[in-house]
Design an enzyme around this catalytic site. Structure first.
Site, PDB file in Angstrom:
ATOM      1  N   THR A   1       1.054  -1.018  -0.205  1.00  0.00           N
ATOM      2  CA  THR A   1      -0.181  -0.049   0.170  1.00  0.00           C
ATOM      3  C   THR A   1       0.854   1.216  -0.023  1.00  0.00           C
ATOM      4  OG1 THR A   1      -1.817  -1.169   1.317  1.00  0.00           O
ATOM      5  CG2 THR A   1      -1.828   1.322   1.322  1.00  0.00           C
TER       6      THR A   1
ATOM      7  N   PHE B   1       1.324   5.312   0.543  1.00  0.00           N
ATOM      8  CA  PHE B   1       0.754   6.571   1.458  1.00  0.00           C
ATOM      9  C   PHE B   1       1.427   7.706   0.840  1.00  0.00           C
ATOM     10  CE2 PHE B   1       0.260   2.676   3.955  1.00  0.00           C
ATOM     11  CZ  PHE B   1      -1.009   2.970   4.611  1.00  0.00           C
TER      12      PHE B   1
END
Lengths: 363, 363
Positions: free
Chosen positions: A263, A265
C-alpha cells in the site's frame, strides 16, 4: 555461566561498551548540529521550515549505499529515521495526522516516515486528516492513495483535487497475509475464510499446503478473523492488524503467492519538497471531452522523454470534463526536462494542478 | 531558500554527514561484536542464552549516567534498546507474548522492553500469555501486575502462583489522562464523562479549568470516550488508547493531578536474570493461619536489613492457608544479605516460592 565463558565474553563486552560510549557522544553531537541548523534557519527567517523531506531522503539513501552490514539496510534506515526524528523534535515536535484508530496500516506508515518522536494525531476520516493540516492543527498528513491489489483510494484522490495541500513524500508499506487460527496443527483446518481477493492472493499456497480445506469468501478479512476466533477447525487469511484485533495466533506467515502486495501512502503538507536526486512529481490534469484528448495530454511527456510511473483516470465531478487524470511522473518539477514537459502540458490541458514533487520512497 | 542560508547550512550539514558515517560504522561494528558473543556462547554450549536482561540494564544505566545531552535520557534509552534489539535479532529474533490486541498498554510495554526487532505475539488472555512461554512458542511474556491507581492485576498474581515461569524483568509505563472531545473550545464543554477514578485523578485540573462543567461517572474511560464521540458539548477523560479508538482529538493532555500514574509489567521467561547492580527479587510466601504469622514471615527481612518494596496479600485458593503474600524485596537473590533473608525465610514459611531476581526498571 562458566568462568571460561565469562572470560571469553569480557573482551567482546568491553569492546561493545567502548562502541556504545562513542555512539552516545556522536548522537548528542548530531543533536547539537540539528539545533545549530534550527538557529541558522531562525536567523534567516525560515524557522518554520525545519523538516526537509529531500534532505532526509538523501541522508538515508547515502547511508543505505554505504552500509557494510551485518545490520540490514532496513534496520539502518529505522535507526537513522529515529535519530533524525529525535533531533528534529528537540526543535519542533511534528504533529502528524492520519486515519485512526491506532494499529492501522496508516499509523505504521506515519511512524515509518516520521519516527517515534513525532506526535501522532489519529483522525476519524480521510477528510479530517486533510482538514487537520489545512487548518494548521497538524504539520503533516499521511493518507493511503493506492493498494497494489485493491487499486486507488478514491476518497484521497477526490480530496487531492480540491485541497491546497502539497505532496511532500510517499511511503510504501508491504502488506503481508497470514493464516490465523486457534488450531495449532494445520491438519485440523477444514475451512479457510477470507476476502475473495485475499484467497486469490494465496491460491497457490493453499493448493500446496491445505489442498483439502474448503475456501469460503466473506466480506472482509476482519470478518474472516472473527469467524476463526469463534469456530473450531477454521482458519482465516488476514493481515497483522486482524491477527492482533482478534488475538489469533499466526499458524503460517507471509503466505501470499505474490510477495509484492503493497500500500502506498502520501505525505501532505503546506509545501512540497526540494530536489533529492530521485524524485517523483504528481499532478492532476483534464482535457475537454473529445476524441484523442488523453493522447494529446500525454504528448508533452513523450516529447521530452519524461516517464510516467502511474496514470489513473477518475470520473470528474464537474460538468466540464468527463474524466480527470492522476499522473505520477519521474523527476522533480525543477528538473529541466520535467519543467519543459509541464510547461508544454500547461498549454494543452484544460485543467492542470501540480500536486507536488517529492523523494521516491526510501524503503 | 536564499543562497546565504544555503551556504550557512552547508557547513553544519557536512558535519552531520560525517557524524552519520561514523554512526553507521559503529552500529555495524557493534552488530559484529554481538555476533561474536553469540559464537562464543555457542562454543560453550550456551547458545540458548542470548538475551541477558542484567547486561542490558547495566548498559542502559551506564549510558544514561554518561549522557551529556542535549538528547534526553528517554531518547538515548530508546535508541540503545533498539540497537540491542537489532543486534540480538541477527542471532535469534525474540518471540514476545503479551495481552492483545495491538494498541494496548501491554504492547507498548513489550516494545519498550524488547525493541522493534522483537516478534510480538498478541494473545487473547493473560492465561494464554503464560501458556505461550510455558509451551516454548514464545521466548518471553509481558504481563501487567499492578496499576498505581487500580491496584494489583489478580489474574497475573494467581497464575504466578502455579506457573514454572521466572520473572526476569519489569517495565513501568506512565499512564496519562487526556481531555478528549470533538469540541475545539474548552468553553463549549458542559459535561465531562469518565470513570470515577479518573475523574478523581483530575479533580484539581477540572476545578481550575472547567469549574462549571458537570462531572458524570460511567463504567469505563472507553465508554466515556464513546459518549464524547457522539454528543455535542461533551468531553471524556481517558488515555491514549481510547483517544485513538474513538478518533477523538485531545483538547488537553496530561491533565492528571498526580503525575505518577503508572502501570507495572513483569517480563517472564524460563530463567530469571543475573545480578545487574540494582535488582529486585519477587517471591510468594504463606504461613499457617495463626496470630502473628505474617509478623514472623517478615522477621527475616528485618533481621537482615533487606527492604520490602511491595507486600500484597491475596486469599489463598488452597485450604491450607488463608492468605498468600506477594513480596518484592530490594536486591538480588545472590546478594549475601538477600540470600541470608531467604534462607531464614525458608525455615519459617509454610510455603515459599522465589519468582525470580531481575533488574529494576531502567526508565
Amino acid at each position: 555461566m562458566s568462568d571460561d565463558l565469562q572470560k571469553a565474553l569480557a573482551g567482546v563486552r568491553a569492546e561493545i561498551d567502548g562502541i556504545d560510549a562513542e555512539l552516545l557522544n556522536l548522537l548528542n553531537q548530531r543533536a547539537r548540529c540539528a539545533q545549530k541548523v534550527g538557529e541558522i534557519k531562525a536567523e534567516h527567517g525560515e524557522a518554520g521550515h525545519i523538516y526537509r523531506p529531500e534532505r532526509e531522503a538523501q541522508v538515508l539513501r547515502r547511508l543505505q549505499d554505504a552500509n557494510p552490514g551485518p545490520l540490514p539496510n532496513e534496520g539502518i534506515t529505522f535507526f537513522f529515521r529515529e535519530v533524525m526524528s529525535a533531533c528534529l523534535s528537540l526543535e519542533q515536535p511534528l504533529g502528524v495526522a492520519f486515519l485512526g484508530p491506532l494499529g492501522t496500516f496508516s499509523e505504521s506508515a506515519a511512524t515509518k516516515h516520521f519516527g517515534h518522536a513525532a506526535r501522532l494525531l489519529p483522525q476519524a476520516s480521510i477528510d479530517d486528516v486533510f482538514r487537520e493540516v489545512e487548518s494548521a492543527h497538524a504539520h503533516y498528513a499521511v493518507v493511503p492513495v493506492e493498494n497494489s491489489t485493491e487499486g486507488a483510494v478514491g476518497r484521497t484522490m477526490d480530496l487531492l483535487l480540491g485541497s491546497s495541500l502539497k505532496i511532500c513524500g510517499e511511503v510504501v508499506l508491504r502488506i503481508h497475509q497470514n493464516l490465523l487460527s486457534n488450531e495449532t496443527d494445520l491438519s485440523k483446518i477444514t475451512k479457510v475464510y477470507s476476502h475473495a481477493q485475499s484467497l486469490a492472493q494465496c491460491h497457490e499456497w493453499l493448493n500446496r499446503v491445505l489442498p483439502n480445506a474448503q475456501r469460503i469468501s466473506v466480506g472482509s478479512n476482519a470478518q474472516a478473523a472473527q469467524k476463526a476466533s469463534e469456530e473450531a477447525g477454521v482458519a482465516a487469511i488476514a493481515g497483522e492488524a486482524a491477527a492482533t484485533r482478534y488475538s489469533l495466533p499466526r499458524l503460517a506467515e507471509n503466505i501470499e503467492d505474490e510477495p509484492n502486495n503493497t500500500t502506498r501512502f502520501l505525505i501532505l503538507g503546506k509545501h512540497d519538497a526540494g530536489p533529492s536526486g530521485r524524485d517523483k512529481t504528481s499532478l492532476i490534469m483534464s482535457a475537454p471531452n473529445r476524441t484523442g484528448a488523453l493522447y494529446e495530454l500525454l504528448l508533452p511527456f513523450s516529447h521530452t522523454g519524461v516517464s510516467l510511473s502511474r496514470l489513473e483516470s477518475r470520473p470528474a465531478r464537474h460538468a466540464l470534463w468527463e474524466y480527470v487524470f492522476y499522473v505520477d511522473i519521474d523527476g522533480h518539477r525543477d528538473d529541466p526536462t520535467v519543467k519543459a514537459a509541464l510547461d508544454e502540458l500547461a498549454g494543452r490541458a484544460a485543467y492542470l494542478k501540480i500536486l507536488g514533487s517529492y523523494p521516491v520512497a526510501v524503503y
